[in-house]
Design a protein around this motif. Structure first.
Motif, PDB file in Angstrom:
ATOM      1  N   TYR A  20       0.828  -1.201   0.000  1.00  0.00           N
ATOM      2  CA  TYR A  20       0.000   0.000   0.000  1.00  0.00           C
ATOM      3  C   TYR A  20       0.866   1.256   0.000  1.00  0.00           C
ATOM      4  CZ  TYR A  20       1.083  -0.112   4.991  1.00  0.00           C
ATOM      5  OH  TYR A  20       1.734  -0.161   6.199  1.00  0.00           O
ATOM      6  N   LEU A  21       0.240   2.377  -0.356  1.00  0.00           N
ATOM      7  CA  LEU A  21       0.844   3.703  -0.258  1.00  0.00           C
ATOM      8  C   LEU A  21       0.089   4.464   0.811  1.00  0.00           C
ATOM      9  CD1 LEU A  21       1.206   4.699  -4.016  1.00  0.00           C
ATOM     10  CD2 LEU A  21       3.035   4.022  -2.457  1.00  0.00           C
ATOM     11  N   GLU A  22       0.817   5.308   1.573  1.00  0.00           N
ATOM     12  CA  GLU A  22       0.184   6.058   2.647  1.00  0.00           C
ATOM     13  C   GLU A  22       0.696   7.484   2.652  1.00  0.00           C
ATOM     14  OE1 GLU A  22      -0.558   4.612   6.890  1.00  0.00           O
ATOM     15  OE2 GLU A  22       1.226   5.863   7.104  1.00  0.00           O
ATOM     16  N   TYR A  23      -0.206   8.432   2.885  1.00  0.00           N
ATOM     17  CA  TYR A  23       0.154   9.832   3.086  1.00  0.00           C
ATOM     18  C   TYR A  23      -0.275  10.207   4.492  1.00  0.00           C
ATOM     19  CZ  TYR A  23      -0.062  14.877   3.035  1.00  0.00           C
ATOM     20  OH  TYR A  23       0.111  16.191   3.357  1.00  0.00           O
ATOM     21  N   GLY A  43       4.324   0.741   1.969  1.00  0.00           N
ATOM     22  CA  GLY A  43       4.377  -0.261   3.020  1.00  0.00           C
ATOM     23  C   GLY A  43       3.824  -1.593   2.570  1.00  0.00           C
ATOM     24  N   GLU A  44       3.981  -2.562   3.439  1.00  0.00           N
ATOM     25  CA  GLU A  44       3.458  -3.894   3.190  1.00  0.00           C
ATOM     26  C   GLU A  44       2.895  -4.435   4.488  1.00  0.00           C
ATOM     27  OE1 GLU A  44       4.717  -8.157   1.208  1.00  0.00           O
ATOM     28  OE2 GLU A  44       6.280  -6.777   1.815  1.00  0.00           O
ATOM     29  N   THR A  45       1.767  -5.092   4.395  1.00  0.00           N
ATOM     30  CA  THR A  45       1.170  -5.732   5.557  1.00  0.00           C
ATOM     31  C   THR A  45       1.016  -7.219   5.274  1.00  0.00           C
ATOM     32  OG1 THR A  45      -0.698  -5.706   7.087  1.00  0.00           O
ATOM     33  CG2 THR A  45      -1.185  -5.196   4.798  1.00  0.00           C
ATOM     34  N   THR A  46       1.233  -8.033   6.289  1.00  0.00           N
ATOM     35  CA  THR A  46       1.149  -9.482   6.179  1.00  0.00           C
ATOM     36  C   THR A  46       0.357 -10.011   7.368  1.00  0.00           C
ATOM     37  OG1 THR A  46       3.293  -9.581   5.100  1.00  0.00           O
ATOM     38  CG2 THR A  46       2.501 -11.602   6.082  1.00  0.00           C
ATOM     39  N   SER A  47      -0.518 -10.956   7.128  1.00  0.00           N
ATOM     40  CA  SER A  47      -1.294 -11.583   8.200  1.00  0.00           C
ATOM     41  C   SER A  47      -0.989 -13.067   8.245  1.00  0.00           C
ATOM     42  CB  SER A  47      -2.791 -11.394   7.960  1.00  0.00           C
ATOM     43  OG  SER A  47      -3.126 -10.052   7.988  1.00  0.00           O
ATOM     44  N   TYR A  48      -0.857 -13.570   9.455  1.00  0.00           N
ATOM     45  CA  TYR A  48      -0.608 -14.998   9.638  1.00  0.00           C
ATOM     46  C   TYR A  48      -1.156 -15.424  10.984  1.00  0.00           C
ATOM     47  CZ  TYR A  48       1.820 -19.405  10.277  1.00  0.00           C
ATOM     48  OH  TYR A  48       2.099 -20.715  10.506  1.00  0.00           O
ATOM     49  N   LYS A  49      -2.123 -16.328  10.962  1.00  0.00           N
ATOM     50  CA  LYS A  49      -2.710 -16.908  12.175  1.00  0.00           C
ATOM     51  C   LYS A  49      -3.137 -15.852  13.193  1.00  0.00           C
ATOM     52  CE  LYS A  49      -0.659 -21.457  11.894  1.00  0.00           C
ATOM     53  NZ  LYS A  49       0.023 -22.536  12.584  1.00  0.00           N
ATOM     54  N   GLY A  50      -3.815 -14.793  12.725  1.00  0.00           N
ATOM     55  CA  GLY A  50      -4.352 -13.787  13.633  1.00  0.00           C
ATOM     56  C   GLY A  50      -3.402 -12.665  13.996  1.00  0.00           C
ATOM     57  N   TYR A  55       5.233  -2.951   7.727  1.00  0.00           N
ATOM     58  CA  TYR A  55       6.344  -2.011   7.738  1.00  0.00           C
ATOM     59  C   TYR A  55       6.098  -0.962   6.666  1.00  0.00           C
ATOM     60  CZ  TYR A  55       8.216  -4.250   3.570  1.00  0.00           C
ATOM     61  OH  TYR A  55       8.364  -4.733   2.300  1.00  0.00           O
ATOM     62  N   GLU A  56       6.614   0.239   6.900  1.00  0.00           N
ATOM     63  CA  GLU A  56       6.481   1.354   5.967  1.00  0.00           C
ATOM     64  C   GLU A  56       7.810   2.098   5.918  1.00  0.00           C
ATOM     65  OE1 GLU A  56       1.956   2.394   7.501  1.00  0.00           O
ATOM     66  OE2 GLU A  56       3.563   3.842   7.804  1.00  0.00           O
ATOM     67  N   VAL A  57       8.180   2.580   4.756  1.00  0.00           N
ATOM     68  CA  VAL A  57       9.371   3.413   4.592  1.00  0.00           C
ATOM     69  C   VAL A  57       9.029   4.528   3.617  1.00  0.00           C
ATOM     70  CG1 VAL A  57      11.041   1.579   5.056  1.00  0.00           C
ATOM     71  CG2 VAL A  57      10.306   1.993   2.725  1.00  0.00           C
ATOM     72  N   GLY A  58       9.675   5.677   3.783  1.00  0.00           N
ATOM     73  CA  GLY A  58       9.416   6.754   2.844  1.00  0.00           C
ATOM     74  C   GLY A  58      10.074   8.053   3.220  1.00  0.00           C
ATOM     75  N   VAL A  59       9.639   9.083   2.520  1.00  0.00           N
ATOM     76  CA  VAL A  59      10.184  10.425   2.720  1.00  0.00           C
ATOM     77  C   VAL A  59       9.200  11.257   3.520  1.00  0.00           C
ATOM     78  CG1 VAL A  59      11.557  10.378   0.610  1.00  0.00           C
ATOM     79  CG2 VAL A  59       9.223  11.223   0.524  1.00  0.00           C
ATOM     80  N   MET A  60       9.735  12.279   4.172  1.00  0.00           N
ATOM     81  CA  MET A  60       8.918  13.250   4.883  1.00  0.00           C
ATOM     82  C   MET A  60       9.521  14.621   4.645  1.00  0.00           C
ATOM     83  SD  MET A  60       9.952  12.693   8.857  1.00  0.00           S
ATOM     84  CE  MET A  60      10.882  14.039   9.568  1.00  0.00           C
ATOM     85  N   THR A  61       8.851  15.652   5.069  1.00  0.00           N
ATOM     86  CA  THR A  61       9.361  17.002   4.913  1.00  0.00           C
ATOM     87  C   THR A  61      10.768  17.076   5.517  1.00  0.00           C
ATOM     88  OG1 THR A  61       7.106  17.829   5.128  1.00  0.00           O
ATOM     89  CG2 THR A  61       8.883  19.429   5.381  1.00  0.00           C
ATOM     90  N   ASN A  62      11.765  17.414   4.723  1.00  0.00           N
ATOM     91  CA  ASN A  62      13.161  17.563   5.160  1.00  0.00           C
ATOM     92  C   ASN A  62      13.761  16.290   5.738  1.00  0.00           C
ATOM     93  OD1 ASN A  62      13.313  20.342   4.466  1.00  0.00           O
ATOM     94  ND2 ASN A  62      12.247  20.842   6.351  1.00  0.00           N
TER      95      ASN A  62
END
Length: 106
Positions: A20-23, A43-50, A55-62
């Motif tokens: 996914y993408l997130e702002y 980011g990426e999300t994974t589900s396993y047995k409940g 995790y997410e990585v990216g840029v932010m202001t400065n």
């Protein structure tokens, strides 16, 4: 080769994953209104047995930011935790935090 095949066979087929993408926008208001900070992450999300992991990585202001965490639900209980880090090469700092939430829903 046999070990690789054995490993692939032991990986559960019930693991689900999605990208996914997130702002995100932050505006500090205490003790005074500060400059707003904008985040754009992939980011990426994974589900396993409940248990949901992400995790997410990216840029932010400065600078840059990243986050990883988990969520587990059982009955009326929900437990969530995350690690978040923000850094700026412009201002020469890195901030990080651990956060845990435990919730009981009636």
């Amino acid at each position: 080769m046999n070990k690789l095949l054995l490993l692939l066979l032991t990986i559960p087929l019930s693991v689900q994953s999605s990208v996914y993408l997130e702002y995100k926008n932050e505006l500090p208001i205490h003790p005074i209104v500060g400059p707003e900070v904008n985040h754009f992450r992939i980011g990426e999300t994974t589900s396993y047995k409940g248990i949901s992991l992400y995790y997410e990585v990216g840029v932010m202001t400065n600078g840059y930011s990243y986050e990883s965490g988990y969520k587990y639900q059982r009955g009326s209980w929900t437990i969530k935790g995350k690690y978040e880090s923000k850094g700026s090469s412009t201002f020469g700092y890195e901030k990080s935090k651990l956060q845990t939430e435990i919730r009981y829903t009636f």
